[in-house]
Design an enzyme around this catalytic site. Structure first.
Site, short mmCIF file in Angstrom:
data_model
loop_
_atom_site.label_atom_id
_atom_site.label_comp_id
_atom_site.label_asym_id
_atom_site.label_seq_id
_atom_site.Cartn_x
_atom_site.Cartn_y
_atom_site.Cartn_z
N ARG A 153 -25.63 54.12 20.20
CA ARG A 153 -26.67 54.35 21.20
C ARG A 153 -26.57 55.50 22.08
NH1 ARG A 153 -29.07 51.23 18.25
NH2 ARG A 153 -29.37 48.79 18.69
N ASP A 211 -28.31 46.84 24.88
CA ASP A 211 -28.70 47.97 24.18
C ASP A 211 -29.67 48.60 25.33
OD1 ASP A 211 -27.10 48.04 21.77
OD2 ASP A 211 -28.59 46.95 20.86
#
Lengths: 409, 409, 409, 409
Positions: free
Chosen positions: B96, B125
């Site tokens: 990420r 996320d």
């Protein structure tokens, strides 16, 4: 020599500690009390009685400590998911404080002023025995013959036996292993010989408790372990005592090729040493306990335990079980285990321990919150925006003030 | 709605993010820039170009980030032997920050004032994308459609597609999995569907990257991994780029049934979630790196790393890669890796990764000290007595003053 | 608005929370229960009854919680020598969990389904109140008017009072301070106004509890504090209750100019804020407790406490008193305090707290060991050589292998 | 005796180390090299030359190490806000690694195979000297006469002097203190004599560097210290070298009665010892550095430093400056200091160090966010609700599942 009058010796009944009995009697002119414990090492302890008697010992202690060992030492340690240096389950380390405790209690009972052990001057075990002894009886004298005598080769030892009529066949009943070994209910360890080159793979012949993964059954074994407040209490629905739990898991694990490790570890006395360990039951318990915690433990409780664990492991490895710091960390760990209750389902197959299910009446897993489906309002996704914004605030302010990560290192 | 003018979207080319393109254009009346990255997820990224064009996107970024991903994110993380909650190798978490970084760099290049992503409001996320974005561009606007819109069921989403002429066959080219999945070079993850009951075993059909241990070859595979200053640089003597190293280990690991885990983890947003992960190469690298360190790292350096690791893992899991605290811990970790150089030999067999050898020109393993044989004076065993005596002193004094462990809890 | 039926409000009797009573009645159309606690803030709490009655409140709780506050919150925190960011003694933070607890208990008694407080949306107190409330009653609704209403300026607030016949002289009885203040038995705090520039020195007029060091007496005051298992129990030989201990130390400390700090701290919600604090008694207790521990606590117990303290402080500062992690750390801390018993002698003089003596029946200070004079064999200096040799072994091996510090960085 | 050929002695020029010169020459029949360093102890070092010559020493090293001491040892340590056991600023500890380094470098230059020092067998200094020596030159021999010889009383020492024509007036030039003292630019320490009873207050006569708070001026002194990347670089606008900074602060601090502490500390060798310390400049620097960090350091960077600090302090106290773990922690600490730049304003008054102002071009204090006044949208208070909700989620789920804190201990 000091003026020791009576010494309690950790006596295995083997050749080395038999020589020590005689040597103590001669060198220290003192009375020797022997203490032999069954910690699940897989050898009879009762024969030690006759051997000690033959050596002129009058006070002989032979005890089955298996339940105490697992209940009061192994289980508390596993509550912390303890691993030393990422690999070692502390099988030898955790037995030493119990032996130290009994040595001292027996010294107190028999009026002895010293204890003795057969550990060498290079290892951790001398430290563990002696730190325990000093902590429990500060005025005790400790005799570590391997640090004192000159019987440092097999040959000089054999000569000593001959001169003193110590029957050498003591140790020849079973095929002599070239390795230095230690065993108890939690593990068996191997050191020395060809392991002294860390590039050389261990021989299959060395391992005694487990089959290799290759030799394990071709079909998996499923088991369920039931936990109560952090400790296992039943296997496949059958309630068992602590020692029986571990014995059972050792058997199942060993049959399935579980629990071998081959590591280079850092000793407290300062050098690196190669060790191979078989810990079948412990390897299963480690995975099972973590899985049990995964649904019953609060997140921050788990993380706090995880952060304290390496230090807790080091304290035990270094021999400081009987210390304030161990007690304090144990208090922290135990305070987290009240609801670690439920059942873990495991699949054992050729060296693998796979967690395949976990359930608990105290489960904190809430599928109504976690679901990808409609959660009926259990969780408001809009809360996440504020959560993220405030978590980011300190970094946004820093970036606004010109601090950026993009062009730094 | 805010006054966003141009937004960079993390665009997979799939149905959901295609809907997001349209939705952003409509709801925010803003220009959309798409960014599609190859992080090794195993799907073509180039087809995303045509799809984006069809949706009226003018600025389309499609990039192969595999080498940067492994070199600058995966490898630094593995230097710390990083594991979250004892089991999770952070395969999703570590990708990420790189995506966040590119989103922001593209926003800077294209003059965009916002970024958008397709992560839900319940997961980690969203946090990882947005913390990264805010840290790197503090004034950026973030649009998370899943937290805003009402297209929360498959049905409403399909209706939206129909109304807006978005070709629904986007997602039907491959057999639709019932699981929510994420993949990159480090791992593939599965969540949702029947995994939402933590007592239910995962189906064999779910797993995509590895064979089961049962299906793996009946003979072991031996490999040698060469390390240089903490990172792997060659396999079986062949030098490889970072991404190639990981691809190669994924292939070998997957063939040997290595790297599956099934866990319940604690999300930063507060709930527990079940996840299954395949991390074949990462699982091998974790063991190999530890083994390399075991002979090249100072004891206290290793213990310090072990104690800091859970916090480092948490920082990455929670999305704070682009933070001062991560940089500081990285500095500590990296300062230990200079001599983590050498070769590790591994035996891979039906899910097992066994370390069978390790060697290094910088090895701190000194058999002349550790040996059970004569050490020619390399170590004076008598030193151990003083060492133990002073380590015990504080406990002896306490015991002399009447503090004992024998009759305390 | 939600369907709240009855709300328990943390009610000070001041203007702001009086407006909140009315606003809750109007906006939420719900019954309001007021809760006013004496935590030692130095103002009468009984007048709050009449004011609440005038606002139409039927269920009014007014309680003296001073003993519970000190015994169950302040003292446990001081066992850890708790300081946030090196300077702040957590005077505000530690009072919030008790208020949260009573709000929830009263909600349970009165059948209320919500709680409300007068803290703003920028501070830590909202977090502390609400985390406590949610932890103790997970289904409770929380109303934080300052985050909801539009009465954000003094003017709009005054207009609201006029419209609703709330007597504005509520707050005019004492000279209005320009600072935002909070007080309880542990401290009084100041924020806002000219403190918002961290370069500007605080005005002498601001401080309320202590004289300046300049104004303090020219001769020192000596006191003796007696501890029992980690908590102070007597001053100058006179046994006192927990609250009386702290009141007494506040008085003595304030007279001697002790306990002022002026800091910039990091809030949990993400920004830095300037705060000035007067904590006379707490400042004395911190030094005294450490001094008591210095002769009664094992070294490693002390170091373990010191390492865990910053995290414990953060947990309290951030509002997680009612959490598993706080309970676990408390268990660790409390496990160390059994023998922290004895007497500390202090010299107080113009802002200084000097420890000048400490004694204990459990003292681990052993002058026969520590002495520079002849120790009659209590300590064998030769042990030190072995101790050092083995502590150095890992570094000697590394240096022999070519790793040196002399030409590195 | 071993076969030492040449030994480098840490030589103060005082009686004890002069006796050691002679004793080494006699007992070891070896050549002695003397090394005398000016670390700011406040005594001339040049006279040591003549004394050494009189004792027959040919290689005499006399060096001014003040700048190196402060720049490379004191300042790096202060970047961590280092305090041992809550009170001790490590004034003695931090000088030892520099002395050890020079002893070894001189040994390398002169071809010496041993080093020697005058520290006793009960203290920490022997450990610090020797660990440093072994880490930097693993094959070196170490001679610690106080652990070997029998000159353990003043009388036997005097007799030795007489027999060997060592001029005893060496030590009588200044009034003999009854205390064991050590001094360098950072501090002066006192141990022994009446301090061996921890209940007895130190005499005013003992202190040498500072006036008592009572004797300090009746008007405060204001100073401004300027920092650059974590280190002080100017006082009241005047740029100064590291040593001059510390000398200047010592002078100002000492005049204002700043920096005395009286503690019982835990030695690495296992016993508790009473020590009194004067650290005027260091005490000022500690407060100033924290204040500088308070506006320039990220919150989590600060907390991480605070959590690692006790371990960093312990490593230095115990003598492991020249270790991997110290280097690693230093890397972490130094990685945080880039922006710790700006000015701190302090008020010094009769023992008090009050921070009254701090400013920085890199300040993260953002009054537009923190303000109680209208913040023009810099912070959205509604974000706080989501932030709290998700922080509370894990605790709410636990409480919903029946876990409560209300009726637990």
């Amino acid at each position: 020599m000091s003026d020791v009058k009576k010494v309690v010796l950790a006596y295995s009944g083997g050749l080395d500690t038999s020589v020590i009995v005689k040597w103590l009697q001669e060198e220290y002119q003192c009375e020797v009390v022997t203490f032999t414990a069954d910690l699940g090492q897989g050898e009879e302890v009762e024969p030690a009685r006759e051997k000690a008697q033959a050596l002129g010992v009058n006070e002989i202690y032979i005890e089955d400590l298996r339940e105490e060992f697992v209940r009061d030492f192994v289980f508390p340690m596993f509550r912390a998911n303890t691993i030393y240096e990422g690999e070692y389950l502390l099988g030898t380390s955790i037995a030493r404080p119990l032996i130290a405790k009994r040595l001292i209690e027996i010294a107190n009972e028999t009026g002895a002023d010293a204890i003795a052990h057969g550990a060498t001057g290079k290892g951790n075990d001398q430290v563990r025995f002696e730190l325990g002894a000093y902590a429990l009886k500060p005025g005790v004298s400790v005799i570590a013959p391997w640090r004192e005598w000159d019987l440092t080769s097999r040959e000089t030892l054999m000569n000593y036996c001959e001169e003193h009529n110590i029957p050498v066949d003591f140790s020849t009943k079973k095929k002599k292993s070239p390795y230095s070994m230690d065993a108890n209910l939690l593990h068996i360890s191997y050191e020395g010989d060809q392991l002294e080159d860390p590039w050389v793979e261990s021989e299959e012949d060395m391992w005694r408790w487990s089959v290799s993964p290759e030799q394990a059954p071709d079909t998996p074994t499923y088991i369920e372990i039931e936990y109560k407040s952090g400790d296992p209490v039943a296997i496949n629905g059958e309630a068992m005592s602590p020692a029986t739990i571990l014995e059972t898991l050792n058997k199942i694990g060993g049959e399935n090729g579980i629990g071998r490790v081959d590591i280079v570890e850092n000793r407290f006395v300062g050098m690196k040493a190669r060790g191979c360990y078989e810990t079948p039951g412990g390897t299963i318990m480690l995975r099972a306990h973590r899985a049990m915690e995964s649904i019953t433990l609060d997140r921050e409780a788990m993380h706090l335990k995880d952060e304290i664990m390496p230090r807790y492991a080091k304290v035990i490895y270094n021999g400081f079980w009987w210390s304030e710091e161990r007690r304090m960390m144990q208090a922290l760990i135990d305070a987290s285990q009240e609801f670690v209750t439920g059942t873990v389902r495991l699949k054992l197959y050729k060296g693998n321990v796979e967690v395949v299910g976990r359930k608990s009446e105290y489960s904190l897993f809430d599928s109504s919150v976690a679901t990808f489906e409609d959660d009926a309002g259990a969780y408001d996704q809009k809360d996440a925006a504020g959560f993220i914004k405030l978590n980011a605030l300190r970094m946004r302010i820093a970036a606004q003030k010109g601090r950026t990560f993009l062009d730094r290192d």
